[in-house]
Design a protein around this motif. Sequence first.
Motif, PDB file in Angstrom:
ATOM      1  N   SER A   1       0.778  -1.274  -0.027  1.00  0.00           N
ATOM      2  CA  SER A   1       0.011   0.052  -0.014  1.00  0.00           C
ATOM      3  C   SER A   1       0.897   1.200   0.099  1.00  0.00           C
ATOM      4  O   SER A   1       1.620   1.118   0.834  1.00  0.00           O
ATOM      5  N   VAL A   2       0.645   2.025  -1.018  1.00  0.00           N
ATOM      6  CA  VAL A   2       1.653   3.169  -1.184  1.00  0.00           C
ATOM      7  C   VAL A   2       0.817   4.584  -0.562  1.00  0.00           C
ATOM      8  O   VAL A   2      -0.325   4.775  -1.348  1.00  0.00           O
ATOM      9  N   ASP A   3       1.046   5.034   0.317  1.00  0.00           N
ATOM     10  CA  ASP A   3       0.388   6.373   0.997  1.00  0.00           C
ATOM     11  C   ASP A   3       1.363   7.619   1.062  1.00  0.00           C
ATOM     12  O   ASP A   3       1.518   7.920   1.973  1.00  0.00           O
ATOM     13  N   PRO A   4       1.351   8.375   0.064  1.00  0.00           N
ATOM     14  CA  PRO A   4       1.818   9.634  -0.033  1.00  0.00           C
ATOM     15  C   PRO A   4       0.912  10.591   0.884  1.00  0.00           C
ATOM     16  O   PRO A   4      -0.238  10.602   0.777  1.00  0.00           O
ATOM     17  N   ALA A   5       1.723  11.579   1.437  1.00  0.00           N
ATOM     18  CA  ALA A   5       0.728  12.550   2.310  1.00  0.00           C
ATOM     19  C   ALA A   5       0.041  13.151   1.321  1.00  0.00           C
ATOM     20  O   ALA A   5      -1.156  13.776   1.774  1.00  0.00           O
ATOM     21  N   SER A   6       0.387  13.302  -0.044  1.00  0.00           N
ATOM     22  CA  SER A   6      -0.314  14.312  -0.977  1.00  0.00           C
ATOM     23  C   SER A   6      -0.207  13.529  -2.251  1.00  0.00           C
ATOM     24  O   SER A   6       0.974  12.926  -2.337  1.00  0.00           O
ATOM     25  N   ALA A   7      -1.063  13.757  -3.387  1.00  0.00           N
ATOM     26  CA  ALA A   7      -0.733  13.025  -4.453  1.00  0.00           C
ATOM     27  C   ALA A   7       0.407  13.450  -5.287  1.00  0.00           C
ATOM     28  O   ALA A   7       0.886  14.931  -5.038  1.00  0.00           O
ATOM     29  N   ALA A   8       1.469  12.722  -5.757  1.00  0.00           N
ATOM     30  CA  ALA A   8       2.720  13.080  -6.106  1.00  0.00           C
ATOM     31  C   ALA A   8       3.212  12.063  -7.234  1.00  0.00           C
ATOM     32  O   ALA A   8       2.888  10.985  -7.047  1.00  0.00           O
ATOM     33  N   GLU A   9       4.148  12.590  -8.164  1.00  0.00           N
ATOM     34  CA  GLU A   9       4.658  11.589  -8.944  1.00  0.00           C
ATOM     35  C   GLU A   9       6.136  11.522  -8.354  1.00  0.00           C
ATOM     36  O   GLU A   9       6.751  12.133  -8.301  1.00  0.00           O
ATOM     37  N   PHE A  10       6.216  10.087  -8.626  1.00  0.00           N
ATOM     38  CA  PHE A  10       7.571   9.564  -8.053  1.00  0.00           C
ATOM     39  C   PHE A  10       7.697   8.167  -8.642  1.00  0.00           C
ATOM     40  O   PHE A  10       6.726   7.671  -8.949  1.00  0.00           O
ATOM     41  N   SER A  11       9.089   7.604  -8.534  1.00  0.00           N
ATOM     42  CA  SER A  11       9.400   6.115  -8.867  1.00  0.00           C
ATOM     43  C   SER A  11       9.189   5.260  -7.818  1.00  0.00           C
ATOM     44  O   SER A  11      10.040   5.460  -6.643  1.00  0.00           O
ATOM     45  N   LEU A  12       8.528   4.211  -7.652  1.00  0.00           N
ATOM     46  CA  LEU A  12       9.109   2.838  -6.665  1.00  0.00           C
ATOM     47  C   LEU A  12       9.617   1.913  -7.375  1.00  0.00           C
ATOM     48  O   LEU A  12       9.301   1.452  -8.741  1.00  0.00           O
ATOM     49  N   PHE A  13      10.711   1.634  -7.085  1.00  0.00           N
ATOM     50  CA  PHE A  13      11.428   0.429  -7.623  1.00  0.00           C
ATOM     51  C   PHE A  13      11.408  -0.811  -6.732  1.00  0.00           C
ATOM     52  O   PHE A  13      11.328  -0.885  -5.474  1.00  0.00           O
ATOM     53  N   VAL A  14      10.957  -1.901  -7.281  1.00  0.00           N
ATOM     54  CA  VAL A  14      10.792  -3.202  -6.857  1.00  0.00           C
ATOM     55  C   VAL A  14      11.970  -4.036  -7.346  1.00  0.00           C
ATOM     56  O   VAL A  14      11.936  -4.305  -8.680  1.00  0.00           O
ATOM     57  N   ARG A  15      12.479  -4.607  -6.587  1.00  0.00           N
ATOM     58  CA  ARG A  15      13.792  -5.496  -6.788  1.00  0.00           C
ATOM     59  C   ARG A  15      13.126  -6.825  -7.175  1.00  0.00           C
ATOM     60  O   ARG A  15      12.133  -7.546  -6.440  1.00  0.00           O
ATOM     61  N   ILE A  16      13.366  -7.390  -8.347  1.00  0.00           N
ATOM     62  CA  ILE A  16      12.989  -8.780  -8.896  1.00  0.00           C
ATOM     63  C   ILE A  16      14.293  -9.783  -8.672  1.00  0.00           C
ATOM     64  O   ILE A  16      15.185  -9.645  -9.374  1.00  0.00           O
ATOM     65  N   PRO A  17      14.023 -10.941  -7.767  1.00  0.00           N
ATOM     66  CA  PRO A  17      15.093 -11.657  -7.744  1.00  0.00           C
ATOM     67  C   PRO A  17      15.461 -12.501  -8.751  1.00  0.00           C
ATOM     68  O   PRO A  17      14.761 -12.609  -9.964  1.00  0.00           O
ATOM     69  N   ALA A  18      16.622 -12.851  -9.158  1.00  0.00           N
ATOM     70  CA  ALA A  18      17.432 -13.541 -10.427  1.00  0.00           C
ATOM     71  C   ALA A  18      16.522 -14.856 -10.612  1.00  0.00           C
ATOM     72  O   ALA A  18      16.492 -15.014 -11.882  1.00  0.00           O
ATOM     73  N   TRP A  19      15.957 -15.425  -9.581  1.00  0.00           N
ATOM     74  CA  TRP A  19      15.368 -16.809  -9.731  1.00  0.00           C
ATOM     75  C   TRP A  19      13.906 -16.394 -10.269  1.00  0.00           C
ATOM     76  O   TRP A  19      13.140 -17.745 -10.468  1.00  0.00           O
ATOM     77  N   ALA A  20      13.294 -15.288 -10.212  1.00  0.00           N
ATOM     78  CA  ALA A  20      11.803 -15.046 -10.240  1.00  0.00           C
ATOM     79  C   ALA A  20      11.391 -14.807 -11.826  1.00  0.00           C
ATOM     80  O   ALA A  20      11.084 -13.631 -12.140  1.00  0.00           O
ATOM     81  N   ASP A  21      11.607 -15.998 -12.459  1.00  0.00           N
ATOM     82  CA  ASP A  21      10.919 -16.059 -14.006  1.00  0.00           C
ATOM     83  C   ASP A  21       9.525 -15.683 -13.864  1.00  0.00           C
ATOM     84  O   ASP A  21       8.766 -16.422 -12.940  1.00  0.00           O
ATOM     85  N   GLY A  22       9.049 -14.912 -14.789  1.00  0.00           N
ATOM     86  CA  GLY A  22       7.557 -14.997 -14.827  1.00  0.00           C
ATOM     87  C   GLY A  22       6.738 -14.108 -13.887  1.00  0.00           C
ATOM     88  O   GLY A  22       5.699 -14.243 -13.670  1.00  0.00           O
ATOM     89  N   THR A  23       7.490 -13.267 -13.082  1.00  0.00           N
ATOM     90  CA  THR A  23       6.976 -12.149 -11.998  1.00  0.00           C
ATOM     91  C   THR A  23       5.961 -11.293 -12.706  1.00  0.00           C
ATOM     92  O   THR A  23       6.150 -10.803 -13.901  1.00  0.00           O
ATOM     93  N   ALA A  24       4.888 -10.952 -12.151  1.00  0.00           N
ATOM     94  CA  ALA A  24       3.860 -10.343 -12.885  1.00  0.00           C
ATOM     95  C   ALA A  24       3.517  -9.124 -11.640  1.00  0.00           C
ATOM     96  O   ALA A  24       3.652  -9.379 -10.477  1.00  0.00           O
ATOM     97  N   VAL A  25       3.535  -7.885 -12.123  1.00  0.00           N
ATOM     98  CA  VAL A  25       3.197  -6.698 -11.095  1.00  0.00           C
ATOM     99  C   VAL A  25       2.045  -5.823 -11.716  1.00  0.00           C
ATOM    100  O   VAL A  25       2.093  -5.562 -12.909  1.00  0.00           O
ATOM    101  N   ALA A  26       1.286  -5.840 -10.744  1.00  0.00           N
ATOM    102  CA  ALA A  26      -0.044  -4.929 -11.026  1.00  0.00           C
ATOM    103  C   ALA A  26      -0.411  -3.799 -10.080  1.00  0.00           C
ATOM    104  O   ALA A  26       0.177  -3.986  -9.102  1.00  0.00           O
TER     105      ALA A  26
END
Length: 216
Positions: free
Chosen positions: A26-51
């Motif tokens: 759950s991402v809760d900024p104090a107010s709406a804002a544009e920024f990047s969230l970086f998610v680390r995908i492990p080397a073993w994780a083939d077929g990962t889906a992000v929604a």
Amino acid sequence: MAFGNGTGIRITQQTEYPWKGTVDFSVDPASAAEFSLFVRIPAWADGTAVAITAPPPFAGRHDEPKPGEYFEIRRRWEPGDKVHIEFEMRSRLVRANPLVREDAGRLALERGPLVYCLEQQDQPGFNLLDATLLDDGSSFVSGFQPDLLGGVLVLKHHGTVVDSPFASEPLYRAFREQVERPGRVVALTFIPYYAWANRGPSRMEVWVPYTTAGTE
């Protein structure tokens, strides 16, 4: 936490990882804002889906994360936005580099981020040093055991065990001497490597000898 302009952000994670591959943020900024969230995908994780969900409406789906890299999600975030990640938590057999001579002719078992091993307590009726993993392409059977070692997911796979223990054989024999080793198929039980040696002294193996189905 806060990003560059000082706007506060609260990120909450819910997961049963490493037993299950679902991770929700759950991402809760104090107010709406544009920024990047970086998610680390492990080397073993083939077929990962992000929604990404931003109720309402559905804000989009990202299906191209690359194993071994960080996956950038850049957007205008609103309080209450959510990120749903599905890691494919399949069991897999791995080989060592050929230069690791001690592991030649052996395989190790991994699932998700965890390495698994055989421990003698889980192999009733035979010495695990007499067992060979049967690499026959069959699927692994998994099951979570809450009362074992603080709660672990156990994996089972086919193996074979010789009827005559290897310890009864001579130390050396002629290379071309034909040796018949009758055996039987057994279920090998694997536990996470981190959990071994918690039930008293016992034998343990990570790198297990293997044979291919249909060969002698």
